[in-house]
Design a protein around this motif. Structure first.
Motif, mmCIF file in Angstrom:
data_model
loop_
_atom_site.group_PDB
_atom_site.id
_atom_site.type_symbol
_atom_site.label_atom_id
_atom_site.label_comp_id
_atom_site.label_asym_id
_atom_site.label_seq_id
_atom_site.Cartn_x
_atom_site.Cartn_y
_atom_site.Cartn_z
ATOM 1 N N UNK A 162 0.887 -1.278 -0.251
ATOM 2 C CA UNK A 162 0.225 -0.226 0.211
ATOM 3 C C UNK A 162 1.011 1.486 0.113
ATOM 4 N N UNK A 163 1.655 1.359 0.654
ATOM 5 C CA UNK A 163 2.352 2.225 0.589
ATOM 6 C C UNK A 163 3.269 2.711 -0.498
ATOM 7 N N UNK A 164 4.121 1.388 -1.066
ATOM 8 C CA UNK A 164 4.468 1.287 -2.147
ATOM 9 C C UNK A 164 3.738 2.495 -3.172
ATOM 10 N N UNK A 165 2.304 1.838 -3.295
ATOM 11 C CA UNK A 165 1.502 2.326 -4.673
ATOM 12 C C UNK A 165 0.997 4.176 -4.034
ATOM 13 N N UNK A 166 1.139 4.347 -2.797
ATOM 14 C CA UNK A 166 1.620 5.543 -2.504
ATOM 15 C C UNK A 166 2.569 6.534 -3.217
ATOM 16 N N UNK A 167 3.965 6.008 -2.962
ATOM 17 C CA UNK A 167 4.552 6.677 -3.737
ATOM 18 C C UNK A 167 5.134 6.741 -4.932
ATOM 19 N N UNK A 168 5.085 5.858 -6.313
ATOM 20 C CA UNK A 168 4.591 5.893 -6.855
ATOM 21 C C UNK A 168 4.741 7.389 -7.933
ATOM 22 N N UNK A 169 4.951 7.210 -8.907
ATOM 23 C CA UNK A 169 4.534 7.966 -9.682
ATOM 24 C C UNK A 169 3.132 7.735 -10.632
ATOM 25 N N UNK A 170 2.807 8.673 -11.214
ATOM 26 C CA UNK A 170 1.721 9.066 -12.018
ATOM 27 C C UNK A 170 2.450 8.787 -13.649
ATOM 28 N N UNK A 171 2.300 7.893 -13.650
ATOM 29 C CA UNK A 171 2.681 7.039 -14.892
ATOM 30 C C UNK A 171 2.084 5.990 -15.879
ATOM 31 N N UNK A 172 1.766 5.687 -17.088
ATOM 32 C CA UNK A 172 1.771 4.848 -17.984
ATOM 33 C C UNK A 172 2.187 3.434 -17.062
ATOM 34 N N UNK A 173 1.709 2.681 -18.017
ATOM 35 C CA UNK A 173 2.126 1.261 -17.565
ATOM 36 C C UNK A 173 3.930 1.058 -18.530
ATOM 37 N N UNK A 174 5.039 0.618 -18.279
ATOM 38 C CA UNK A 174 6.146 -0.032 -18.738
ATOM 39 C C UNK A 174 5.890 -1.297 -19.443
ATOM 40 N N UNK A 175 5.233 -2.277 -19.524
ATOM 41 C CA UNK A 175 5.103 -3.670 -19.812
ATOM 42 C C UNK A 175 3.695 -3.989 -20.008
ATOM 43 N N UNK A 176 3.082 -4.657 -20.647
ATOM 44 C CA UNK A 176 1.542 -5.073 -20.844
ATOM 45 C C UNK A 176 1.391 -5.633 -19.324
#
Ligand code: GTP
Ligand code: MG
Length: 293
Positions: A162-176
């Motif tokens: 959950x904390x990882x998701x909080x910290x992730x930047x807004x971005x499109x997916x890198x992989x399918x």
């Protein structure tokens, strides 16, 4: 809907539970796990996909002072994990005191990206020991958020995610969105066999072994695999094979069972042993086995 995505790279000393954690996040056995140090030799991606997120985890080899070319290359994978991380997971285990590499440690403490320090294997500790350890690590790595966890028992793993998701930047997916890893099928075959070697042979033997899947032939009912187990010296070949081939047979039987579970199909596995002199110190051989970085 906003979408988040990024690279979350797991680093730490050998045997602290990095691979156990990655498998727990992904829900698949992507990385092999054993009680021996230096089980992981590559940087292995494990991708967790949701409707509005993609977490690209990297499992990496445990940090060591390299003694030969293979280990140099393993540490190259760790270095690369510092370079592209959006979130760095620094894993330590309960009771661990000394950091084996000062340069890597300084990189962590001076990191400009968020660091999650996971204090793992707390199932082996008591409350008092835990509190002391949290204190110690808070002083050593003041820029990190500390989470006590048990990767094996799943304690606090969801909270960390959950904390990882909080910290992730807004971005499109890198992989399918249906992709789980960056590694091909043959890689998982090699690793499954290597895991059995780590489990059943002592001392230097597992470290002198590399596996190469020479044939992978999928039929409707069955997958036919031929893999070569490479060792560095003739004496090691005899040890791998064992009395009347019994040791090698055990490796084959156990690996086949795991591969049948992994591929969900019947497997025919043929293994043989070959000497590849000093491959661990040979750049050309290392490149061939995917240790080029
Ligand atoms: N008690 C306990 N054991 C754990 C925990 N997590 C991992 N282990 C054990 O620790 C050992 C090493 O686990 P790995 O996941 O292979 O560790 P690693 O950090 O990937 O090791 P390397 O790839 O060699 O660097 C295995 O025997 C695991 O079962 C935990 O939370 N509690
Ligand atoms: Mg590992």
């Amino acid at each position: 809907m906003n979408h988040k995505a990024g690279f979350v790279n797991i680093i730490g000393n050998p045997n602290v539970g990095k691979s156990t954690l990655m498998n727990a996040f992904v829900g698949e056995k992507l990385s092999i796990i054993t009680s021996k140090a230096q089980t992981t030799r590559h940087r292995i991606l494990g991708i967790v996909n949701g409707d509005d997120f993609q977490v690209v985890l990297s499992d990496t080899p445990g940090i060591i002072k390299p003694a030969y070319e293979l280990q140099e290359s393993m540490m190259g994978f760790v270095k690369s994990a510092f370079e592209d991380a959006d979130v760095l997971i620094y894993m330590v285990e309960i009771g661990e005191q000394e950091l084996k590499d000062e340069a890597f440690f300084n990189k962590i403490t001076s990191s400009k990206i968020p660091v999650l320090l996971l204090l793992n294997k707390i199932d082996k500790s008591n409350q008092e020991q835990l509190e002391t350890q949290v204190q110690v690590w808070a002083e050593k790595v003041p820029n990190a958020e500390i989470f006590p966890i048990s990767a094996l028992e799943g304690f606090n793993v969801k909270e960390v995610f959950g904390r990882i998701i909080d910290l992730l930047p807004e971005s499109p997916a890198f992989y399918p969105k249906d992709q789980l890893t960056d590694k091909p099928e043959r890689f998982f075959i090699n690793e499954t066999i290597r895991e059995k070697i780590l489990l059943h042979y002592k001392k230097e033997i597992p470290y002198a072994v590399e596996i190469e899947t020479e044939e992978f032939f999928e039929e409707e009912e069955i997958i036919r695999i031929r893999a070569v187990i490479m060792v560095e010296r003739e004496t090691q070949k005899g040890i791998i094979i064992g009395h009347k081939g019994s040791a090698l047979k055990r490796v084959g039987v156990e690996a086949r069972k795991d591969l049948e579970a992994f591929f969900g199909k019947q497997i025919h596995l043929e293994t043989y042993v070959k000497v590849n002199k000093n491959w661990r110190s040979n750049q050309q051989q290392l490149r061939r086995f995917g240790y080029n970085n």
